[in-house]
Write an enzyme that holds these catalytic residues in place. Sequence first.
Site, PDB file in Angstrom:
ATOM      1  N   CYS A 159      49.439  48.806  39.328  1.00  0.00           N
ATOM      2  CA  CYS A 159      50.770  48.328  38.908  1.00  0.00           C
ATOM      3  C   CYS A 159      50.974  48.720  37.441  1.00  0.00           C
ATOM      4  O   CYS A 159      50.070  48.511  36.617  1.00  0.00           O
ATOM      5  CB  CYS A 159      50.877  46.816  39.066  1.00  0.00           C
ATOM      6  SG  CYS A 159      50.482  46.251  40.734  1.00  0.00           S
TER       7      CYS A 159
ATOM      8  N   CYS B 274      49.124  36.447  32.363  1.00  0.00           N
ATOM      9  CA  CYS B 274      49.298  37.281  33.554  1.00  0.00           C
ATOM     10  C   CYS B 274      49.427  38.744  33.176  1.00  0.00           C
ATOM     11  O   CYS B 274      50.214  39.105  32.306  1.00  0.00           O
ATOM     12  CB  CYS B 274      50.549  36.865  34.304  1.00  0.00           C
ATOM     13  SG  CYS B 274      50.308  35.352  35.175  1.00  0.00           S
TER      14      CYS B 274
ATOM     15  N   CYS C 241      42.051  30.572  36.859  1.00  0.00           N
ATOM     16  CA  CYS C 241      42.538  31.831  37.413  1.00  0.00           C
ATOM     17  C   CYS C 241      41.326  32.757  37.558  1.00  0.00           C
ATOM     18  O   CYS C 241      40.649  33.069  36.574  1.00  0.00           O
ATOM     19  CB  CYS C 241      43.586  32.428  36.471  1.00  0.00           C
ATOM     20  SG  CYS C 241      44.203  34.008  37.035  1.00  0.00           S
TER      21      CYS C 241
ATOM     22  N   CYS D 288      40.923  47.125  39.383  1.00  0.00           N
ATOM     23  CA  CYS D 288      41.827  46.985  40.524  1.00  0.00           C
ATOM     24  C   CYS D 288      42.366  48.360  40.909  1.00  0.00           C
ATOM     25  O   CYS D 288      42.707  49.158  40.037  1.00  0.00           O
ATOM     26  CB  CYS D 288      42.990  46.066  40.160  1.00  0.00           C
ATOM     27  SG  CYS D 288      44.103  45.793  41.551  1.00  0.00           S
TER      28      CYS D 288
ATOM     29  N   CYS E  17      50.355  46.284  34.291  1.00  0.00           N
ATOM     30  CA  CYS E  17      49.157  45.434  34.299  1.00  0.00           C
ATOM     31  C   CYS E  17      47.974  46.120  33.636  1.00  0.00           C
ATOM     32  O   CYS E  17      47.651  47.272  33.940  1.00  0.00           O
ATOM     33  CB  CYS E  17      48.823  45.095  35.742  1.00  0.00           C
ATOM     34  SG  CYS E  17      47.239  44.276  35.927  1.00  0.00           S
TER      35      CYS E  17
ATOM     36  N   GLU F   8      37.035  38.881  34.479  1.00  0.00           N
ATOM     37  CA  GLU F   8      37.624  37.886  33.590  1.00  0.00           C
ATOM     38  C   GLU F   8      38.112  36.659  34.349  1.00  0.00           C
ATOM     39  O   GLU F   8      38.602  36.764  35.473  1.00  0.00           O
ATOM     40  CB  GLU F   8      38.766  38.505  32.791  1.00  0.00           C
ATOM     41  CG  GLU F   8      38.212  39.471  31.754  1.00  0.00           C
ATOM     42  CD  GLU F   8      39.266  40.022  30.816  1.00  0.00           C
ATOM     43  OE1 GLU F   8      39.023  40.052  29.610  1.00  0.00           O
ATOM     44  OE2 GLU F   8      40.327  40.412  31.303  1.00  0.00           O
TER      45      GLU F   8
END
Length: 355
Positions: free
Chosen positions: A120, A348, A109, A116, A123, A96
């Site tokens: 976290c 974010c 971004c 990933c 996220c 993305e």
Amino acid sequence: MDSEPKPNLLDLSREQLADLLKAWGQPAFRAKQIHRHLHLNLAARFDEMTDLPKALRERLNAETTIGSLQQAVVHAGDAGMTRKALFKLRDGSPVETVLMVYPDRATVCVSSQSGCPMACVFCATGKLGFLHDLTRGEIVEQVYWAARQLREPQFENRRLTNVVFMGMGEPFNNYTNWRAAVEILHDPEGFNLGARSYTVSTVGLVPGIRKLAEDPLPINLAISLHAPDDETRTAMMPVNKRFPIADLLEAVRDYTEKTNRRVSFEYVLLQEKNDFPEQADRLGQLLRASGIRPAVMHVNLIPWNPVPGTPLGRSHRKRVLAFQEGLLKHAVPCTVRVERGIDIGAACGQLAGTA
Ligand code: SF4
């Protein structure tokens, strides 16, 4: 079974492109012409390269590609000023990219990995797990997508001003390809985006921070901190077990001493998890005691953006402002981030690889 993919020209450095053309028996200036088409004109097809002989265009078309991402969907939010693209890799893994256009700048971004591994808790990308490291070309292609969007009439042919590596993935886990992408984007005979236009964001991988300190290019560094103590941080970011706060801040201090560059600390605010006034106080003390000069540090407070399927909550506005005040009492420079793209899942921590 899938056939071997054709080489993607965006994956090649200038030298590698020259070597390829040389091996094809082409004069040296052809590589320069193609380099300009790819990285300055942002050609998406070989038939746009009209100054090349037809036979060469046909060979390029038969044996190579320009880019490798499949664009699946583009969403627009914030009255069209924010755009999120969902691309797919060859095996369908998501990538993305988010373009944010402001009156005075245009920022993209970019993702450095598909999925990933850092997990976290707040996220959406972390929930996908790790899928792939992106290649240099796959990173560069996202930037060129954004630059092409800016050529549309709505944006009056504006230029991209900032590239932030804050999309999917941890860039320092894919250091070589991430840095190689910057090399291409920075090339004065190509895309020519100035050194200060890049920001790389890390969860705090100390070896990556130390490596960046040796880099002559003044790339901006952002650290995802998100907590003032190890217990809270480890619960939010498992990486803290490997690189606890003291080690992280020591690396950041050394980085600022060596480079004299400013560092920003990102702090996602979660309701009643890491947004208590005592935590603001503790964070202020921690940063002031870290040896990092206030002149080269900045804290970005980011009210958390909703991720479906998590029990977490977004800090209320009052708590955000109180937290900011708590930090300012310690004379720690600090702002609350202007938010973009929440309505299209592009803010974010929201990149989840879904349309
Ligand atoms: S916040 Fe960044 S490092 Fe953490 S899981 Fe999400 S993409 Fe990975």
